[in-house]
Design an enzyme around this catalytic site. Structure first.
Site, mmCIF file in Angstrom:
data_model
loop_
_atom_site.group_PDB
_atom_site.id
_atom_site.type_symbol
_atom_site.label_atom_id
_atom_site.label_comp_id
_atom_site.label_asym_id
_atom_site.label_seq_id
_atom_site.Cartn_x
_atom_site.Cartn_y
_atom_site.Cartn_z
ATOM 1 N N ASP A 81 0.848 -1.203 0.000
ATOM 2 C CA ASP A 81 0.000 0.000 0.000
ATOM 3 C C ASP A 81 0.883 1.253 0.000
ATOM 4 O OD1 ASP A 81 -2.433 1.397 0.224
ATOM 5 O OD2 ASP A 81 -2.337 1.408 2.423
ATOM 6 N N HIS A 82 0.606 2.198 -0.872
ATOM 7 C CA HIS A 82 1.336 3.477 -0.930
ATOM 8 C C HIS A 82 2.856 3.301 -0.964
ATOM 9 C CE1 HIS A 82 -2.182 6.001 -0.572
ATOM 10 N NE2 HIS A 82 -2.615 5.231 0.395
ATOM 11 N N HIS A 179 -7.584 10.139 3.876
ATOM 12 C CA HIS A 179 -7.182 9.131 4.861
ATOM 13 C C HIS A 179 -7.501 9.587 6.288
ATOM 14 C CE1 HIS A 179 -4.514 7.984 1.412
ATOM 15 N NE2 HIS A 179 -4.969 6.799 1.773
ATOM 16 N N GLY A 180 -7.651 8.622 7.173
ATOM 17 C CA GLY A 180 -7.806 8.942 8.583
ATOM 18 C C GLY A 180 -9.253 9.060 9.030
ATOM 19 N N HIS A 210 -9.320 4.916 -2.177
ATOM 20 C CA HIS A 210 -8.597 4.970 -0.901
ATOM 21 C C HIS A 210 -9.446 5.749 0.103
ATOM 22 C CE1 HIS A 210 -4.383 3.602 -1.830
ATOM 23 N NE2 HIS A 210 -5.002 3.476 -2.986
ATOM 24 N N GLY A 211 -8.965 5.798 1.328
ATOM 25 C CA GLY A 211 -9.614 6.644 2.334
ATOM 26 C C GLY A 211 -11.087 6.341 2.515
ATOM 27 N N SER A 213 -12.748 4.432 4.937
ATOM 28 C CA SER A 213 -13.337 4.040 6.222
ATOM 29 C C SER A 213 -14.599 4.852 6.484
ATOM 30 C CB SER A 213 -12.325 4.265 7.355
ATOM 31 O OG SER A 213 -11.403 3.201 7.384
ATOM 32 N N ARG A 280 -3.685 -11.311 26.688
ATOM 33 C CA ARG A 280 -4.456 -12.271 25.899
ATOM 34 C C ARG A 280 -5.972 -12.118 25.995
ATOM 35 N NH1 ARG A 280 -0.252 -16.861 27.303
ATOM 36 N NH2 ARG A 280 -1.365 -16.633 29.263
HETATM 37 P P1 13P Z 1 -8.794 4.967 5.662
HETATM 38 O O1 13P Z 1 -7.908 5.875 6.444
HETATM 39 O O2 13P Z 1 -10.073 5.661 5.294
HETATM 40 O O3 13P Z 1 -9.069 3.687 6.348
HETATM 41 O O4 13P Z 1 -8.053 4.651 4.276
HETATM 42 C C1 13P Z 1 -7.114 3.622 4.200
HETATM 43 C C2 13P Z 1 -6.350 3.648 2.920
HETATM 44 O O5 13P Z 1 -6.676 4.300 1.962
HETATM 45 C C3 13P Z 1 -5.148 2.804 2.854
HETATM 46 O O6 13P Z 1 -4.452 2.973 1.677
HETATM 47 O O1 G3H Z 2 -3.060 5.153 3.693
HETATM 48 C C1 G3H Z 2 -2.447 4.807 4.677
HETATM 49 C C2 G3H Z 2 -2.861 3.584 5.413
HETATM 50 O O2 G3H Z 2 -3.929 3.861 6.273
HETATM 51 C C3 G3H Z 2 -1.681 2.991 6.106
HETATM 52 O O3 G3H Z 2 -1.376 3.696 7.254
HETATM 53 O O4 G3H Z 2 0.993 4.212 6.791
HETATM 54 O O5 G3H Z 2 0.092 4.397 9.114
HETATM 55 O O6 G3H Z 2 0.413 2.152 8.047
HETATM 56 P P1 G3H Z 2 0.145 3.611 7.846
HETATM 57 ZN ZN ZN Z 3 -4.586 4.971 0.879
#
Ligand code: 13P
Ligand code: G3H
Ligand code: ZN
Length: 315
Positions: A81-82, A179-180, A210-211, A213, A280
């Site tokens: 990813d990225h 994101h976030g 992406h992004g 959530s 646990r």
């Molecule tokens: P979220 O931050 O919306 O979960 O996006 C994740 C993402 O795009 C990872 O590449």
């Molecule tokens: O887009 C980024 C993803 O949410 C991954 O996050 O780089 O903190 O692992 P991270």
């Molecule tokens: Zn992303």
């Protein structure tokens, strides 16, 4: 079974989206595989640069290899990813990943194409596929921080030229997400008109969101009631995933929502059990809750119930 994202996209295009979930550790891996099997869904495991260096890049590979044995019915792709160029080449040469994302979206158009093309050539030579990004999401990606005002939606007029010249196999598009946990203020939302124009110039070509959530408000409230301070958190309306899928989105990225599940479980557990210090019991609750979260998300994406069709396609 590890497959390429290409196979998953072939099965899903126009009908549903494949969930692409970021993982960092054992508990997330267990929850992800359990949730995917319970919902009978194919899926994508995403590993970010940060996740690769959280412990050691080989640790996650080992975890996934073991999960593949523990859950022999699972069908999934393993995706960087990225990535930047260096991490892409490292993953391509590792022999473990089935696809990589080169994110040169912060570069000018021609430079983005040039970098993506180099990664595509290296990946295709080894049988991997490549996701690229055109346009810029708001929020923070590992090597890029973009504030909301400077986020740039993908220009549909550039999308076809980008894909043709770069040779990428799927395209991450910026259509209003970020994101976030703090994605929107006021009435902001997804730009389906932009997505529809992109699909018109790239019919049949897999697009990625992406992004994505959804930052469930009940989850945020539970975190805040247990001592958190996530004020104004807001995400994507997940009832819109299926509409996005009909417009060519075949991969939907979700990381933040999983982090919220982790935060809620751990905050509530230690609030309610202040005398506890064993990792646990709470880890078991998290794996179970994360599994339920994955299964529910796959229902929203429309990927739930498609494991057997995909199995026939990859057989
Ligand atoms: P979220 O931050 O919306 O979960 O996006 C994740 C993402 O795009 C990872 O590449
Ligand atoms: O887009 C980024 C993803 O949410 C991954 O996050 O780089 O903190 O692992 P991270
Ligand atoms: Zn992303």
């Amino acid at each position: 079974m590890i497959v390429t994202t290409e196979k998953l996209f072939e099965a899903a295009y126009g009908k549903y989206a494949i969930g692409a979930y970021n993982i960092n550790n054992l508990e997330q891996a267990m929850g992800l595989f359990r949730g995917a099997i319970d919902s009978k869904a194919p899926f994508i495991i995403q590993i970010s640069k940060g996740a690769r260096s959280y412990t050691h890049k080989k640790m996650l590979e080992g975890l996934i290899t073991s999960a593949n044995q523990v859950f022999p019915d699972a069908i999934f792709a393993v995706h960087l990813d990225h990535g930047d160029e260096e991490s892409c080449y490292d993953c391509i040469n590792s022999g473990f990943y089935s696809s990589v994302m080169i994110d040169a979206s912060h570069e000018a158009f021609d430079k983005n194409i040039e970098i993506t093309r180099r990664v595509v050539d290296a990946a295709h030579a080894k049988g991997l596929v490549v996701e690229a990004e055109l346009g810029q999401l708001g929020g923070v990606e590992e090597h890029v921080a973009v504030d909301e005002a400077n986020a740039k939606l993908t220009d549909p007029r550039q999308a076809r030229e980008f894909v043709e010249r770069s040779g990428c196999d799927s395209l991450a598009v910026a259509i209003g997400t970020s994101h976030g946990a703090f994605k929107f203020s006021g009435t902001q939302g997804l730009h389906f008109e932009v997505l529809s124009e992109i699909q018109q110039v790239l019919p049949g070509f897999p697009l990625v969101m992406h992004g994505s959530s959804s930052v469930p408000q009940d989850e945020v409230a539970r975190i805040n009631n247990a001592g958190g301070k996530l004020l104004g958190a807001k995400g994507v309306d997940d009832t819109q995933f299926k509409k996005a899928a009909t417009l060519g989105v075949t991969k939907i990225n979700i990381d933040t929502d999983g982090r919220l599940v982790w935060t809620r479980v751990h905050r509530e557990y230690f609030r309610d059990n202040p005398d506890q210090f064993d990792l646990r019991p709470v880890g078991k609750i998290f794996m179970s809750e994360y599994g339920k979260f994955i299964a529910a998300k796959n229902e929203k994406l429309g990927s739930a119930g498609h494991l057997d069709d995909v199995r026939k396609l990859v057989a």
